[in-house]
Design a protein around this motif. Structure first.
Motif, PDB file in Angstrom:
ATOM      1  N   GLY A   1       0.826  -1.201   0.000  1.00  0.00           N
ATOM      2  CA  GLY A   1       0.000   0.000   0.000  1.00  0.00           C
ATOM      3  C   GLY A   1       0.864   1.256   0.000  1.00  0.00           C
ATOM      4  N   HIS A   2       1.920   1.263   0.802  1.00  0.00           N
ATOM      5  CA  HIS A   2       2.857   2.385   0.797  1.00  0.00           C
ATOM      6  C   HIS A   2       3.538   2.501  -0.557  1.00  0.00           C
ATOM      7  CE1 HIS A   2       3.260   1.543   5.360  1.00  0.00           C
ATOM      8  NE2 HIS A   2       2.396   2.528   5.197  1.00  0.00           N
ATOM      9  N   ARG A   3       3.926   1.359  -1.111  1.00  0.00           N
ATOM     10  CA  ARG A   3       4.615   1.385  -2.404  1.00  0.00           C
ATOM     11  C   ARG A   3       3.731   2.009  -3.476  1.00  0.00           C
ATOM     12  NH1 ARG A   3       6.074  -3.832  -0.218  1.00  0.00           N
ATOM     13  NH2 ARG A   3       8.201  -3.631   0.588  1.00  0.00           N
ATOM     14  N   ARG A   4       2.435   1.762  -3.414  1.00  0.00           N
ATOM     15  CA  ARG A   4       1.524   2.393  -4.375  1.00  0.00           C
ATOM     16  C   ARG A   4       1.511   3.912  -4.177  1.00  0.00           C
ATOM     17  NH1 ARG A   4      -4.283   0.054  -5.549  1.00  0.00           N
ATOM     18  NH2 ARG A   4      -3.029  -1.413  -6.747  1.00  0.00           N
ATOM     19  N   LEU A   5       1.525   4.370  -2.922  1.00  0.00           N
ATOM     20  CA  LEU A   5       1.615   5.809  -2.649  1.00  0.00           C
ATOM     21  C   LEU A   5       2.899   6.397  -3.239  1.00  0.00           C
ATOM     22  CD1 LEU A   5       0.601   5.987   1.131  1.00  0.00           C
ATOM     23  CD2 LEU A   5      -0.740   6.885  -0.773  1.00  0.00           C
ATOM     24  N   PHE A   6       4.009   5.713  -3.003  1.00  0.00           N
ATOM     25  CA  PHE A   6       5.300   6.201  -3.495  1.00  0.00           C
ATOM     26  C   PHE A   6       5.311   6.264  -5.016  1.00  0.00           C
ATOM     27  CE2 PHE A   6       7.202   3.842   0.392  1.00  0.00           C
ATOM     28  CZ  PHE A   6       6.799   4.847   1.256  1.00  0.00           C
ATOM     29  N   GLU A   7       4.814   5.213  -5.658  1.00  0.00           N
ATOM     30  CA  GLU A   7       4.811   5.185  -7.118  1.00  0.00           C
ATOM     31  C   GLU A   7       3.978   6.332  -7.691  1.00  0.00           C
ATOM     32  OE1 GLU A   7       3.482   1.213  -7.925  1.00  0.00           O
ATOM     33  OE2 GLU A   7       5.451   0.351  -7.464  1.00  0.00           O
ATOM     34  N   ARG A   8       2.814   6.573  -7.109  1.00  0.00           N
ATOM     35  CA  ARG A   8       1.973   7.667  -7.587  1.00  0.00           C
ATOM     36  C   ARG A   8       2.672   9.001  -7.378  1.00  0.00           C
ATOM     37  NH1 ARG A   8      -0.176  10.299 -10.869  1.00  0.00           N
ATOM     38  NH2 ARG A   8      -2.206  11.294 -10.615  1.00  0.00           N
ATOM     39  N   ALA A   9       3.328   9.164  -6.250  1.00  0.00           N
ATOM     40  CA  ALA A   9       4.054  10.405  -5.980  1.00  0.00           C
ATOM     41  C   ALA A   9       5.155  10.635  -7.018  1.00  0.00           C
ATOM     42  CB  ALA A   9       4.633  10.378  -4.565  1.00  0.00           C
TER      43      ALA A   9
ATOM     44  N   GLU B   1      13.688   1.641   0.096  1.00  0.00           N
ATOM     45  CA  GLU B   1      12.492   1.481  -0.748  1.00  0.00           C
ATOM     46  C   GLU B   1      12.421   2.577  -1.813  1.00  0.00           C
ATOM     47  OE1 GLU B   1       9.957  -0.725  -0.929  1.00  0.00           O
ATOM     48  OE2 GLU B   1      10.594  -1.948   0.767  1.00  0.00           O
ATOM     49  N   LEU B   2      12.637   3.811  -1.388  1.00  0.00           N
ATOM     50  CA  LEU B   2      12.473   4.948  -2.287  1.00  0.00           C
ATOM     51  C   LEU B   2      13.534   4.995  -3.384  1.00  0.00           C
ATOM     52  CD1 LEU B   2      11.549   7.698   0.314  1.00  0.00           C
ATOM     53  CD2 LEU B   2       9.994   6.553  -1.286  1.00  0.00           C
ATOM     54  N   GLU B   3      14.746   4.532  -3.085  1.00  0.00           N
ATOM     55  CA  GLU B   3      15.827   4.593  -4.072  1.00  0.00           C
ATOM     56  C   GLU B   3      15.456   3.883  -5.364  1.00  0.00           C
ATOM     57  OE1 GLU B   3      19.244   3.072  -1.990  1.00  0.00           O
ATOM     58  OE2 GLU B   3      19.524   4.967  -0.915  1.00  0.00           O
ATOM     59  N   SER B   4      14.929   2.668  -5.261  1.00  0.00           N
ATOM     60  CA  SER B   4      14.626   1.921  -6.483  1.00  0.00           C
ATOM     61  C   SER B   4      13.434   2.515  -7.228  1.00  0.00           C
ATOM     62  CB  SER B   4      14.381   0.441  -6.165  1.00  0.00           C
ATOM     63  OG  SER B   4      13.264   0.301  -5.325  1.00  0.00           O
ATOM     64  N   ILE B   5      12.426   2.991  -6.494  1.00  0.00           N
ATOM     65  CA  ILE B   5      11.253   3.559  -7.167  1.00  0.00           C
ATOM     66  C   ILE B   5      11.630   4.892  -7.819  1.00  0.00           C
ATOM     67  CG2 ILE B   5       8.868   4.338  -6.883  1.00  0.00           C
ATOM     68  CD1 ILE B   5       8.706   2.443  -4.426  1.00  0.00           C
ATOM     69  N   ALA B   6      12.403   5.708  -7.136  1.00  0.00           N
ATOM     70  CA  ALA B   6      12.844   6.987  -7.706  1.00  0.00           C
ATOM     71  C   ALA B   6      13.646   6.756  -8.982  1.00  0.00           C
ATOM     72  CB  ALA B   6      13.670   7.765  -6.682  1.00  0.00           C
ATOM     73  N   ALA B   7      14.497   5.746  -8.967  1.00  0.00           N
ATOM     74  CA  ALA B   7      15.300   5.442 -10.155  1.00  0.00           C
ATOM     75  C   ALA B   7      14.412   5.037 -11.329  1.00  0.00           C
ATOM     76  CB  ALA B   7      16.305   4.332  -9.832  1.00  0.00           C
ATOM     77  N   ASP B   8      13.356   4.275 -11.052  1.00  0.00           N
ATOM     78  CA  ASP B   8      12.436   3.859 -12.119  1.00  0.00           C
ATOM     79  C   ASP B   8      11.783   5.055 -12.805  1.00  0.00           C
ATOM     80  OD1 ASP B   8      12.957   1.189 -11.576  1.00  0.00           O
ATOM     81  OD2 ASP B   8      11.090   0.875 -10.443  1.00  0.00           O
ATOM     82  N   TYR B   9      11.548   6.122 -12.055  1.00  0.00           N
ATOM     83  CA  TYR B   9      10.875   7.312 -12.589  1.00  0.00           C
ATOM     84  C   TYR B   9      11.845   8.458 -12.894  1.00  0.00           C
ATOM     85  CZ  TYR B   9       6.448   5.117 -11.437  1.00  0.00           C
ATOM     86  OH  TYR B   9       5.369   4.257 -11.395  1.00  0.00           O
ATOM     87  N   ASP B  10      13.151   8.228 -12.671  1.00  0.00           N
ATOM     88  CA  ASP B  10      14.181   9.251 -12.864  1.00  0.00           C
ATOM     89  C   ASP B  10      13.843  10.518 -12.077  1.00  0.00           C
ATOM     90  OD1 ASP B  10      16.609  10.213 -13.835  1.00  0.00           O
ATOM     91  OD2 ASP B  10      15.666  11.121 -15.606  1.00  0.00           O
ATOM     92  N   ARG B  11      13.554  10.320 -10.791  1.00  0.00           N
ATOM     93  CA  ARG B  11      13.172  11.417  -9.901  1.00  0.00           C
ATOM     94  C   ARG B  11      14.116  11.475  -8.706  1.00  0.00           C
ATOM     95  NH1 ARG B  11       9.168  14.385 -12.608  1.00  0.00           N
ATOM     96  NH2 ARG B  11       7.451  13.012 -13.191  1.00  0.00           N
TER      97      ARG B  11
END
Length: 155
Positions: free
Chosen positions: A15-23, A62-72
């Motif tokens: 659920g948190h990961r979905r929040l992070f991805e949307r952000a 957690e955030l490092e990999s998601i941020a990298a996926d979105y180049d953010r």
């Protein structure tokens, strides 16, 4: 665009990961992580919450990999109050879960009082566990489900 979101994130789950991805879809992200003092006050259920340092380290991983996926870019900051960082003028979006939508409305009231533009509040639906109930950190800590919403059985 600059995006704010906040929480205790103990433990991080889908659920948190979905929040992070949307952000990260919206822009660069600042995550307000509740302080050791604030964290217990934000819980509906009285339970142990790991230290800020432990939660922050896991959250950054957690955030490092998601941020990298979105180049953010992202930053984790300590939240000392429930309205926290989102009342600061630089943010454009606030990402919330359904139960924290009202907090977003309160944040926009504070922003208006301070002469800042209101945030666009983006509500991300809950992620459901295999049993159809929401995935929550409390359910994980209680041993009902794992971080992905799989039912934990006593085999």
């Amino acid at each position: 665009m600059d995006v704010a979101l906040g929480g205790t994130f103990d433990p991080v789950h889908d659920g948190h990961r979905r929040l992070f991805e949307r952000a990260f879809e919206l822009g660069d992200v600042t995550v307000g992580l509740t302080s050791d003092e604030l964290a217990p006050k934000t819980r509906d259920v009285d339970r142990r919450v790991r230290s800020y340092d432990e939660r922050s380290a896991d959250l950054e991983t957690e955030l490092e990999s998601i941020a990298a996926d979105y180049d953010r870019e992202f930053e984790v900051r300590m939240l000392e109050s429930p309205t926290g960082i989102a009342t600061e003028p630089q943010y454009d979006y606030l990402v919330v879960s359904p139960e924290t939508r009202e907090g977003g409305e309160r944040i926009n009231e504070i922003r208006r009082e301070r002469g800042h533009d209101p945030l666009e509040v983006v509500v991300v639906p809950h992620v459901l566990a295999d049993d159809g109930d929401i995935i929550s950190s409390t359910r994980i800590v209680n041993g009902e489900i794992d971080e992905h919403g799989n039912i934990v059985t006593d085999d």
